[in-house]
Motif scaffolding. Structure first.
Motif, PDB file in Angstrom:
ATOM      1  N   LEU A 233     -29.752  21.010  18.329  1.00  0.00           N
ATOM      2  CA  LEU A 233     -28.293  21.122  18.197  1.00  0.00           C
ATOM      3  C   LEU A 233     -27.889  22.500  17.679  1.00  0.00           C
ATOM      4  O   LEU A 233     -26.968  23.135  18.209  1.00  0.00           O
ATOM      5  N   PHE A 234     -28.585  22.961  16.644  1.00  0.00           N
ATOM      6  CA  PHE A 234     -28.266  24.264  16.055  1.00  0.00           C
ATOM      7  C   PHE A 234     -28.570  25.387  17.039  1.00  0.00           C
ATOM      8  O   PHE A 234     -27.777  26.323  17.201  1.00  0.00           O
ATOM      9  N   ASN A 235     -29.700  25.273  17.727  1.00  0.00           N
ATOM     10  CA  ASN A 235     -30.107  26.282  18.707  1.00  0.00           C
ATOM     11  C   ASN A 235     -29.098  26.368  19.851  1.00  0.00           C
ATOM     12  O   ASN A 235     -28.721  27.461  20.290  1.00  0.00           O
ATOM     13  N   SER A 236     -28.658  25.213  20.340  1.00  0.00           N
ATOM     14  CA  SER A 236     -27.686  25.179  21.446  1.00  0.00           C
ATOM     15  C   SER A 236     -26.342  25.745  21.021  1.00  0.00           C
ATOM     16  O   SER A 236     -25.677  26.451  21.791  1.00  0.00           O
ATOM     17  N   THR A 237     -25.926  25.439  19.774  1.00  0.00           N
ATOM     18  CA  THR A 237     -24.669  25.991  19.249  1.00  0.00           C
ATOM     19  C   THR A 237     -24.763  27.515  19.129  1.00  0.00           C
ATOM     20  O   THR A 237     -23.820  28.240  19.478  1.00  0.00           O
ATOM     21  N   LEU A 238     -25.910  27.996  18.647  1.00  0.00           N
ATOM     22  CA  LEU A 238     -26.128  29.446  18.549  1.00  0.00           C
ATOM     23  C   LEU A 238     -26.043  30.110  19.916  1.00  0.00           C
ATOM     24  O   LEU A 238     -25.521  31.221  20.041  1.00  0.00           O
ATOM     25  N   ALA A 239     -26.566  29.424  20.949  1.00  0.00           N
ATOM     26  CA  ALA A 239     -26.536  29.988  22.307  1.00  0.00           C
ATOM     27  C   ALA A 239     -25.101  30.242  22.752  1.00  0.00           C
ATOM     28  O   ALA A 239     -24.812  31.244  23.427  1.00  0.00           O
ATOM     29  N   TYR A 240     -24.183  29.338  22.373  1.00  0.00           N
ATOM     30  CA  TYR A 240     -22.772  29.566  22.692  1.00  0.00           C
ATOM     31  C   TYR A 240     -22.211  30.728  21.886  1.00  0.00           C
ATOM     32  O   TYR A 240     -21.494  31.576  22.420  1.00  0.00           O
ATOM     33  N   PHE A 241     -22.550  30.782  20.594  1.00  0.00           N
ATOM     34  CA  PHE A 241     -22.010  31.833  19.741  1.00  0.00           C
ATOM     35  C   PHE A 241     -22.509  33.222  20.135  1.00  0.00           C
ATOM     36  O   PHE A 241     -21.840  34.218  19.862  1.00  0.00           O
ATOM     37  N   VAL A 242     -23.675  33.297  20.791  1.00  0.00           N
ATOM     38  CA  VAL A 242     -24.143  34.578  21.343  1.00  0.00           C
ATOM     39  C   VAL A 242     -23.102  35.108  22.326  1.00  0.00           C
ATOM     40  O   VAL A 242     -22.713  36.287  22.276  1.00  0.00           O
ATOM     41  N   ASN A 243     -22.644  34.250  23.222  1.00  0.00           N
ATOM     42  CA  ASN A 243     -21.648  34.645  24.219  1.00  0.00           C
ATOM     43  C   ASN A 243     -20.287  34.909  23.592  1.00  0.00           C
ATOM     44  O   ASN A 243     -19.600  35.872  23.948  1.00  0.00           O
ATOM     45  N   LEU A 244     -19.899  34.048  22.636  1.00  0.00           N
ATOM     46  CA  LEU A 244     -18.590  34.204  21.987  1.00  0.00           C
ATOM     47  C   LEU A 244     -18.516  35.513  21.202  1.00  0.00           C
ATOM     48  O   LEU A 244     -17.557  36.282  21.347  1.00  0.00           O
ATOM     49  N   THR A 245     -19.513  35.780  20.369  1.00  0.00           N
ATOM     50  CA  THR A 245     -19.492  36.993  19.544  1.00  0.00           C
ATOM     51  C   THR A 245     -19.623  38.250  20.391  1.00  0.00           C
ATOM     52  O   THR A 245     -19.032  39.275  20.073  1.00  0.00           O
ATOM     53  N   ASN A 246     -20.391  38.159  21.503  1.00  0.00           N
ATOM     54  CA  ASN A 246     -20.501  39.305  22.404  1.00  0.00           C
ATOM     55  C   ASN A 246     -19.129  39.646  22.994  1.00  0.00           C
ATOM     56  O   ASN A 246     -18.742  40.816  23.080  1.00  0.00           O
ATOM     57  N   PHE A 247     -18.387  38.611  23.376  1.00  0.00           N
ATOM     58  CA  PHE A 247     -17.043  38.803  23.921  1.00  0.00           C
ATOM     59  C   PHE A 247     -16.122  39.431  22.872  1.00  0.00           C
ATOM     60  O   PHE A 247     -15.382  40.380  23.161  1.00  0.00           O
ATOM     61  N   LEU A 248     -16.171  38.917  21.641  1.00  0.00           N
ATOM     62  CA  LEU A 248     -15.284  39.413  20.578  1.00  0.00           C
ATOM     63  C   LEU A 248     -15.630  40.837  20.159  1.00  0.00           C
ATOM     64  O   LEU A 248     -14.727  41.650  19.920  1.00  0.00           O
ATOM     65  N   VAL A 249     -16.934  41.141  20.082  1.00  0.00           N
ATOM     66  CA  VAL A 249     -17.345  42.510  19.729  1.00  0.00           C
ATOM     67  C   VAL A 249     -16.910  43.484  20.826  1.00  0.00           C
ATOM     68  O   VAL A 249     -16.432  44.591  20.548  1.00  0.00           O
ATOM     69  N   THR A 250     -17.070  43.075  22.088  1.00  0.00           N
ATOM     70  CA  THR A 250     -16.634  43.909  23.220  1.00  0.00           C
ATOM     71  C   THR A 250     -15.139  44.171  23.142  1.00  0.00           C
ATOM     72  O   THR A 250     -14.661  45.278  23.400  1.00  0.00           O
ATOM     73  N   LYS A 251     -14.390  43.134  22.751  1.00  0.00           N
ATOM     74  CA  LYS A 251     -12.925  43.235  22.683  1.00  0.00           C
ATOM     75  C   LYS A 251     -12.462  44.137  21.541  1.00  0.00           C
ATOM     76  O   LYS A 251     -11.468  44.849  21.668  1.00  0.00           O
ATOM     77  N   HIS A 252     -13.187  44.126  20.420  1.00  0.00           N
ATOM     78  CA  HIS A 252     -12.722  44.824  19.214  1.00  0.00           C
ATOM     79  C   HIS A 252     -13.416  46.162  18.953  1.00  0.00           C
ATOM     80  O   HIS A 252     -13.122  46.811  17.950  1.00  0.00           O
ATOM     81  N   THR A 253     -14.344  46.563  19.815  1.00  0.00           N
ATOM     82  CA  THR A 253     -14.982  47.878  19.663  1.00  0.00           C
ATOM     83  C   THR A 253     -14.944  48.612  20.994  1.00  0.00           C
ATOM     84  O   THR A 253     -14.564  48.040  22.021  1.00  0.00           O
TER      85      THR A 253
END
Length: 307
Positions: A233-253
C-alpha cells in the motif's frame, strides 16, 4: 516574507520529489530482492491501480488541475500505445531491481538522454548539434566502465535495466509525436489518469499468465506477515506521489532547475542505497558512474545552448 515562504514551498516540493522517487526505488528493491517478493509485474500493477484511483481523485474531486477529456478514438489509441511503452519501462525496471543493486540501476538509468537522442533521430529525423552528440560519448562510456567494475553485475538484470531505460526514452519521444497537436495535448496529471487504468488492463493478463497465483501467494504471505500489505500500500501510494511531485516541481521551477535537480537525484539515490543495502562497490564502478553523470550534465548544457 512572501518570497521566503515561496522558497520554502519550493524546497518542500523538491524534498517531497526526492523522497518519493528514492523511497519507491529503495522499497521496490527491498520487496523484490531482500524481502523475496519476486513478482515485479504484480507490483507494477499495484502501482498503476493506485495511480488510477489517486489521479482521478486529485483531478475530479480535489480539482488540482482542470480535467481534460479524450477527444477521439484515435487519441485514445495513441494514449493506449503510450501506456504500453510505459508499462514495458516500469516492469523492466522492477525486474532489473531483483538482480542489480540500486546504485548500478541508477548508473544505467542515467543513459536516458542517449536513447532519447537515438529515438528522436530515428523517428523524427531530428538532428541535434554535433556538440550535443559528442556529449553522449561520456554518457555511454561511463556505463561501460561501471559495468566492467560492478561486483554485482548480472547480465539478465543489465539487459532488463537497459530495456527499461530505452523504453522510458521511447515514451518521451512517442509522447511528443502522438500528442503534438494543440487539441491532443494533455498535462502530465491528466495523461497519467488515462494511462494508468489502461496499464492495469495490460498488466492483469500478464500477471496471471507469467506470475501464476500471485494473489493467493500474497494472501498467504499476509497471513504470516501483515507487513507485506502495508509495504504494498505504501509503495503504491509512493508511486503516485512520484508523478504528482514531478508535476508540481516542473510547474514551480524552471526547466534548467529541473534538469539539475534530476541529475543530482540519481547521485543521491546511489549514496542512500549504498548506505542502506551496503552493496559492494568498486572504485572503477564509481568512476564510471561519475563519467556518466558528467556526460549528462554536459548534454543538458549543450541542449540548452542549441535552443
Amino acid at each position: 516574507m512572501k518570497e521566503v515562504s515561496g522558497r520554502l514551498f519550493t524546497v518542500g516540493l523538491v524534498t517531497a520529489w526526492y523522497s518519493s522517487n528514492i523511497g519507491v526505488l529503495l522499497l521496490n528493491k527491498y520487496l523484490l530482492s531482500n524481502y523475496g517478493f519476486k513478482y515485479p509485474i504484480f507490483l507494477t500493477m499495484c502501482h498503476m491501480t493506485a495511480c488510477s484511483v489517486m489521479s482521478y481523485a486529485s483531478i475530479a474531486w480535489i480539482k488540482m488541475v482542470p480535467m481534460q477529456t479524450i477527444g477521439s478514438r484515435i487519441q485514445f489509441m495513441k494514449i493506449s500505445a503510450l501506456s504500453l511503452v510505459f508499462c514495458t519501462s516500469v516492469v523492466s525496471g522492477n525486474i532489473s531491481l531483483r538482480f542489480l543493486p540500486v546504485s548500478f540501476n541508477q548508473a544505467i538509468g542515467a543513459t536516458t538522454p542517449f536513447f532519447t537522442a537515438v529515438f528522436a533521430y530515428i523517428m523524427t529525423v531530428k538532428r541535434e548539434s554535433w556538440l550535443t552528440y559528442v556529449t553522449l560519448i561520456p554518457v555511454v562510456t561511463g556505463v561501460i566502465i561501471a559495468s566492467g567494475g560492478e561486483p554485482s553485475f548480472h547480465l539478465f538484470g543489465f539487459i532488463m535495466c537497459v530495456g527499461a531505460t530505452a523504453a522510458r526514452a521511447l515514451k518521451t519521444v512517442v509522447q511528443g509525436i502522438l500528442l503534438s497537436s494543440e487539441g491532443e495535448k494533455l498535462n502530465s496529471m491528466n495523461l497519467l489518469m488515462y494511462m494508468a487504468p489502461i496499464a492495469v488492463v495490460f498488466l492483469l493478463p500478464a500477471t496471471l499468465l507469467m506470475e501464476g497465483n500471485v494473489v493467493g501467494i500474497t494472501q498467504a504471505l499476509a497471513r504470516k506477515d501483515i507487513n507485506i500489505v502495508w509495504y504494498l500500500l505504501f509503495n503504491s501510494t509512493l508511486a503516485y506521489f512520484v508523478n504528482l511531485t514531478n508535476f508540481l516541481v516542473t510547474k514551480h521551477t524552471s526547466a534548467l532547475t529541473l534538469q539539475v535537480l534530476g541529475n543530482a537525484k540519481g547521485a543521491v539515490a546511489v549514496v542512500v542505497s549504498i548506505l542502506i543495502f551496503k552493496n559492494p562497490i568498486s572504485v572503477i564502478g564509481m568512476f564510471g558512474y561519475a563519467i556518466t553523470v558528467t556526460g549528462v550534465v554536459l548534454y543538458s548544457e549543450a541542449k540548452k545552448r542549441s535552443k
